[in-house]
Design a protein around this motif. Structure first.
Motif, PDB file in Angstrom:
ATOM      1  N   MET A  98       0.843  -1.200   0.000  1.00  0.00           N
ATOM      2  CA  MET A  98       0.000   0.000   0.000  1.00  0.00           C
ATOM      3  C   MET A  98       0.881   1.254   0.000  1.00  0.00           C
ATOM      4  SD  MET A  98      -2.949   0.978   2.753  1.00  0.00           S
ATOM      5  CE  MET A  98      -3.574  -0.706   2.690  1.00  0.00           C
ATOM      6  N   ILE A  99       0.602   2.134  -0.956  1.00  0.00           N
ATOM      7  CA  ILE A  99       1.446   3.318  -1.096  1.00  0.00           C
ATOM      8  C   ILE A  99       0.905   4.489  -0.278  1.00  0.00           C
ATOM      9  CG2 ILE A  99       0.350   4.315  -3.163  1.00  0.00           C
ATOM     10  CD1 ILE A  99       4.068   3.881  -2.944  1.00  0.00           C
ATOM     11  N   LEU A 100      -0.414   4.536  -0.123  1.00  0.00           N
ATOM     12  CA  LEU A 100      -1.062   5.676   0.539  1.00  0.00           C
ATOM     13  C   LEU A 100      -2.177   5.147   1.442  1.00  0.00           C
ATOM     14  CD1 LEU A 100      -2.118   8.883  -1.381  1.00  0.00           C
ATOM     15  CD2 LEU A 100      -3.706   7.817   0.165  1.00  0.00           C
ATOM     16  N   ASN A 101      -2.177   5.582   2.691  1.00  0.00           N
ATOM     17  CA  ASN A 101      -3.176   5.098   3.656  1.00  0.00           C
ATOM     18  C   ASN A 101      -3.629   6.245   4.568  1.00  0.00           C
ATOM     19  OD1 ASN A 101      -4.803   3.596   5.314  1.00  0.00           O
ATOM     20  ND2 ASN A 101      -3.136   2.519   6.349  1.00  0.00           N
ATOM     21  N   LEU A 102      -4.817   6.761   4.277  1.00  0.00           N
ATOM     22  CA  LEU A 102      -5.433   7.810   5.105  1.00  0.00           C
ATOM     23  C   LEU A 102      -6.545   7.162   5.928  1.00  0.00           C
ATOM     24  CD1 LEU A 102      -5.807  10.233   2.131  1.00  0.00           C
ATOM     25  CD2 LEU A 102      -4.692  10.986   4.188  1.00  0.00           C
ATOM     26  N   GLN A 103      -6.530   7.388   7.231  1.00  0.00           N
ATOM     27  CA  GLN A 103      -7.553   6.798   8.090  1.00  0.00           C
ATOM     28  C   GLN A 103      -8.129   7.845   9.038  1.00  0.00           C
ATOM     29  OE1 GLN A 103      -8.814   3.662   7.878  1.00  0.00           O
ATOM     30  NE2 GLN A 103      -7.473   3.305   6.111  1.00  0.00           N
ATOM     31  N   ASN A 104      -9.472   7.920   9.041  1.00  0.00           N
ATOM     32  CA  ASN A 104     -10.224   8.781   9.974  1.00  0.00           C
ATOM     33  C   ASN A 104      -9.733  10.234   9.945  1.00  0.00           C
ATOM     34  OD1 ASN A 104      -9.619   5.906  11.769  1.00  0.00           O
ATOM     35  ND2 ASN A 104     -11.708   6.387  11.095  1.00  0.00           N
ATOM     36  N   ILE A 105      -9.563  10.748   8.721  1.00  0.00           N
ATOM     37  CA  ILE A 105      -9.060  12.110   8.535  1.00  0.00           C
ATOM     38  C   ILE A 105     -10.188  13.130   8.708  1.00  0.00           C
ATOM     39  CG2 ILE A 105      -8.096  13.746   6.864  1.00  0.00           C
ATOM     40  CD1 ILE A 105      -5.981  11.828   7.844  1.00  0.00           C
ATOM     41  N   TYR A 106      -9.963  14.053   9.624  1.00  0.00           N
ATOM     42  CA  TYR A 106     -10.846  15.208   9.804  1.00  0.00           C
ATOM     43  C   TYR A 106     -10.016  16.461   9.556  1.00  0.00           C
ATOM     44  CZ  TYR A 106     -14.395  12.306  12.123  1.00  0.00           C
ATOM     45  OH  TYR A 106     -15.359  11.362  12.407  1.00  0.00           O
ATOM     46  N   LYS A 107     -10.634  17.455   8.930  1.00  0.00           N
ATOM     47  CA  LYS A 107      -9.982  18.745   8.770  1.00  0.00           C
ATOM     48  C   LYS A 107     -11.008  19.840   9.047  1.00  0.00           C
ATOM     49  CE  LYS A 107      -6.763  21.734   7.709  1.00  0.00           C
ATOM     50  NZ  LYS A 107      -5.527  21.879   8.495  1.00  0.00           N
ATOM     51  N   ASP A 108     -10.705  20.660  10.047  1.00  0.00           N
ATOM     52  CA  ASP A 108     -11.561  21.793  10.405  1.00  0.00           C
ATOM     53  C   ASP A 108     -10.785  23.086  10.184  1.00  0.00           C
ATOM     54  OD1 ASP A 108     -13.392  19.904  11.349  1.00  0.00           O
ATOM     55  OD2 ASP A 108     -12.596  19.999  13.394  1.00  0.00           O
ATOM     56  N   TYR A 109     -11.502  24.131   9.828  1.00  0.00           N
ATOM     57  CA  TYR A 109     -10.925  25.471   9.753  1.00  0.00           C
ATOM     58  C   TYR A 109     -11.661  26.382  10.733  1.00  0.00           C
ATOM     59  CZ  TYR A 109      -8.406  24.143   5.532  1.00  0.00           C
ATOM     60  OH  TYR A 109      -7.555  23.531   4.647  1.00  0.00           O
ATOM     61  N   GLN A 110     -10.900  27.298  11.312  1.00  0.00           N
ATOM     62  CA  GLN A 110     -11.473  28.247  12.255  1.00  0.00           C
ATOM     63  C   GLN A 110     -11.803  29.547  11.531  1.00  0.00           C
ATOM     64  OE1 GLN A 110     -11.223  27.209  15.724  1.00  0.00           O
ATOM     65  NE2 GLN A 110     -12.541  28.866  16.414  1.00  0.00           N
ATOM     66  N   GLN A 111     -13.058  29.957  11.604  1.00  0.00           N
ATOM     67  CA  GLN A 111     -13.459  31.262  11.072  1.00  0.00           C
ATOM     68  C   GLN A 111     -14.051  32.067  12.220  1.00  0.00           C
ATOM     69  OE1 GLN A 111     -16.093  30.811   7.736  1.00  0.00           O
ATOM     70  NE2 GLN A 111     -14.449  30.180   6.345  1.00  0.00           N
ATOM     71  N   ASP A 112     -13.255  33.041  12.670  1.00  0.00           N
ATOM     72  CA  ASP A 112     -13.605  33.778  13.887  1.00  0.00           C
ATOM     73  C   ASP A 112     -13.773  32.770  15.026  1.00  0.00           C
ATOM     74  OD1 ASP A 112     -13.512  36.254  12.569  1.00  0.00           O
ATOM     75  OD2 ASP A 112     -15.538  35.943  11.793  1.00  0.00           O
ATOM     76  N   LYS A 113     -14.955  32.702  15.615  1.00  0.00           N
ATOM     77  CA  LYS A 113     -15.168  31.741  16.708  1.00  0.00           C
ATOM     78  C   LYS A 113     -15.858  30.457  16.210  1.00  0.00           C
ATOM     79  CE  LYS A 113     -15.405  35.206  20.375  1.00  0.00           C
ATOM     80  NZ  LYS A 113     -16.225  35.808  21.445  1.00  0.00           N
ATOM     81  N   LEU A 114     -16.080  30.408  14.899  1.00  0.00           N
ATOM     82  CA  LEU A 114     -16.810  29.281  14.324  1.00  0.00           C
ATOM     83  C   LEU A 114     -15.836  28.232  13.788  1.00  0.00           C
ATOM     84  CD1 LEU A 114     -19.820  28.568  13.639  1.00  0.00           C
ATOM     85  CD2 LEU A 114     -19.353  29.499  11.360  1.00  0.00           C
ATOM     86  N   VAL A 115     -16.091  26.960  14.105  1.00  0.00           N
ATOM     87  CA  VAL A 115     -15.310  25.849  13.557  1.00  0.00           C
ATOM     88  C   VAL A 115     -16.045  25.297  12.342  1.00  0.00           C
ATOM     89  CG1 VAL A 115     -14.400  23.534  13.977  1.00  0.00           C
ATOM     90  CG2 VAL A 115     -14.297  25.264  15.784  1.00  0.00           C
ATOM     91  N   VAL A 116     -15.367  25.311  11.189  1.00  0.00           N
ATOM     92  CA  VAL A 116     -15.989  24.853   9.945  1.00  0.00           C
ATOM     93  C   VAL A 116     -15.374  23.504   9.555  1.00  0.00           C
ATOM     94  CG1 VAL A 116     -16.407  25.377   7.513  1.00  0.00           C
ATOM     95  CG2 VAL A 116     -16.271  27.245   9.195  1.00  0.00           C
ATOM     96  N   PRO A 117     -16.148  22.421   9.615  1.00  0.00           N
ATOM     97  CA  PRO A 117     -15.616  21.114   9.199  1.00  0.00           C
ATOM     98  C   PRO A 117     -15.550  21.010   7.675  1.00  0.00           C
ATOM     99  CG  PRO A 117     -17.901  20.897   9.897  1.00  0.00           C
ATOM    100  CD  PRO A 117     -17.530  22.339  10.090  1.00  0.00           C
ATOM    101  N   VAL A 118     -14.400  20.562   7.158  1.00  0.00           N
ATOM    102  CA  VAL A 118     -14.230  20.429   5.711  1.00  0.00           C
ATOM    103  C   VAL A 118     -14.127  18.957   5.308  1.00  0.00           C
ATOM    104  CG1 VAL A 118     -12.786  21.043   3.725  1.00  0.00           C
ATOM    105  CG2 VAL A 118     -13.130  22.683   5.573  1.00  0.00           C
ATOM    106  N   LEU A 119     -13.322  18.190   6.023  1.00  0.00           N
ATOM    107  CA  LEU A 119     -13.231  16.746   5.793  1.00  0.00           C
ATOM    108  C   LEU A 119     -13.760  16.011   7.018  1.00  0.00           C
ATOM    109  CD1 LEU A 119      -9.695  16.432   4.144  1.00  0.00           C
ATOM    110  CD2 LEU A 119     -11.912  16.630   3.002  1.00  0.00           C
ATOM    111  N   LYS A 120     -14.548  14.964   6.773  1.00  0.00           N
ATOM    112  CA  LYS A 120     -15.231  14.276   7.869  1.00  0.00           C
ATOM    113  C   LYS A 120     -14.976  12.772   7.789  1.00  0.00           C
ATOM    114  CE  LYS A 120     -18.803  17.716   6.967  1.00  0.00           C
ATOM    115  NZ  LYS A 120     -20.100  17.929   6.292  1.00  0.00           N
ATOM    116  N   ASP A 121     -14.082  12.288   8.640  1.00  0.00           N
ATOM    117  CA  ASP A 121     -13.819  10.855   8.776  1.00  0.00           C
ATOM    118  C   ASP A 121     -13.467  10.204   7.433  1.00  0.00           C
ATOM    119  OD1 ASP A 121     -13.449   8.597  10.307  1.00  0.00           O
ATOM    120  OD2 ASP A 121     -15.549   7.956  10.191  1.00  0.00           O
TER     121      ASP A 121
END
Length: 229
Positions: free
Chosen positions: A1-24
């Motif tokens: 296996m060359i590439l293995n991503l598991q349970n990836i989350y990515k959030d960005y902060q906008q002011d006080k708001l957390v914006v989810p971009v990638l979900k599991d």
């Protein structure tokens, strides 16, 4: 296996708001695969590409590339991993306008400390591989859009990376040039190159051997969420 991503989350902060971009997000790619990641604008595909390309880090999850735990690496180690393991192809080519085709293709070898004579030899071979052996001393202004993208692909391949990572590789091309680039990708994959291609275009995605959809930051394979695309 060359590439293995598991349970990836990515959030960005906008002011006080957390914006989810990638979900599991879970995604594995085997050596020699040709995978298209397809999604509409705003789906999270560019964020996912940046994480795969070691240009950004997830908020949480695990990522192994060619057996290395990417998220434990420091900046210098990440740069070295990118140089060794990933060849990037972008929609807008990113060629140096004053440099010839062979000089553009030589750039990654320069960063890798390869001597000048060998750099030129390897860059010429890479250009021959993409059908531009007769254009080595042409500058970008002397090349068509399709030829510029071929130079960019030669540059991406010159270090023999583990993965060719392409972001909308036909987005700036007319349909005929786009088909020629897809034929080139097919040829490279048949030679054993692992390709991960990001696109919003179902026709372009259909050139890959495996299609993954990203919708609202979530990954779907096969017929899953067919009607949501």
């Amino acid at each position: 296996m060359i590439l293995n991503l598991q349970n990836i989350y990515k959030d960005y902060q906008q002011d006080k708001l957390v914006v989810p971009v990638l979900k599991d997000v879970c995604l594995t790619v085997e050596e020699g695969e040709y995978v298209a990641i397809m999604g509409p604008s705003g789906s999270g595909k560019t964020t996912l590409m940046n994480i795969i390309g070691c240009l950004d880090k997830p908020t949480s999850g695990t990522y192994e590339l060619a057996g290395e735990d990417v998220l434990k690496l420091k900046d210098k180690q990440l740069s070295d991993l990118r140089l060794r393991s990933i060849g990037f192809v972008f929609q807008s080519f990113h060629l140096m306008p004053r440099e010839t085709a062979v000089e553009n293709v030589s750039l990654p070898l320069s960063y890798a400390g390869v001597k000048k004579k060998e750099r030129r030899e390897r860059a010429i071979k890479a250009l021959e591989r993409v059908g531009l052996g007769d254009r080595v001393d042409f500058r970008p202004t002397q090349l068509s859009g399709g030829q510029k993208q071929r130079v960019a692909i030669a540059r991406a391949m010159v270090n023999n990376p583990k993965i060719l990572l392409a972001d909308e590789p036909t987005g700036a091309l007319d349909s005929k040039s786009g088909e020629q680039i897809m034929e080139l990708f097919q040829k490279l994959n048949e030679e054993g190159v692992t390709i991960v291609m990001i696109t919003h275009d179902p026709h372009i995605a259909s050139n890959a051997k495996r299609m993954v959809k990203i919708i609202d930051g979530e990954i779907f394979e096969g017929d899953e969420k067919e009607d949501a695309s």
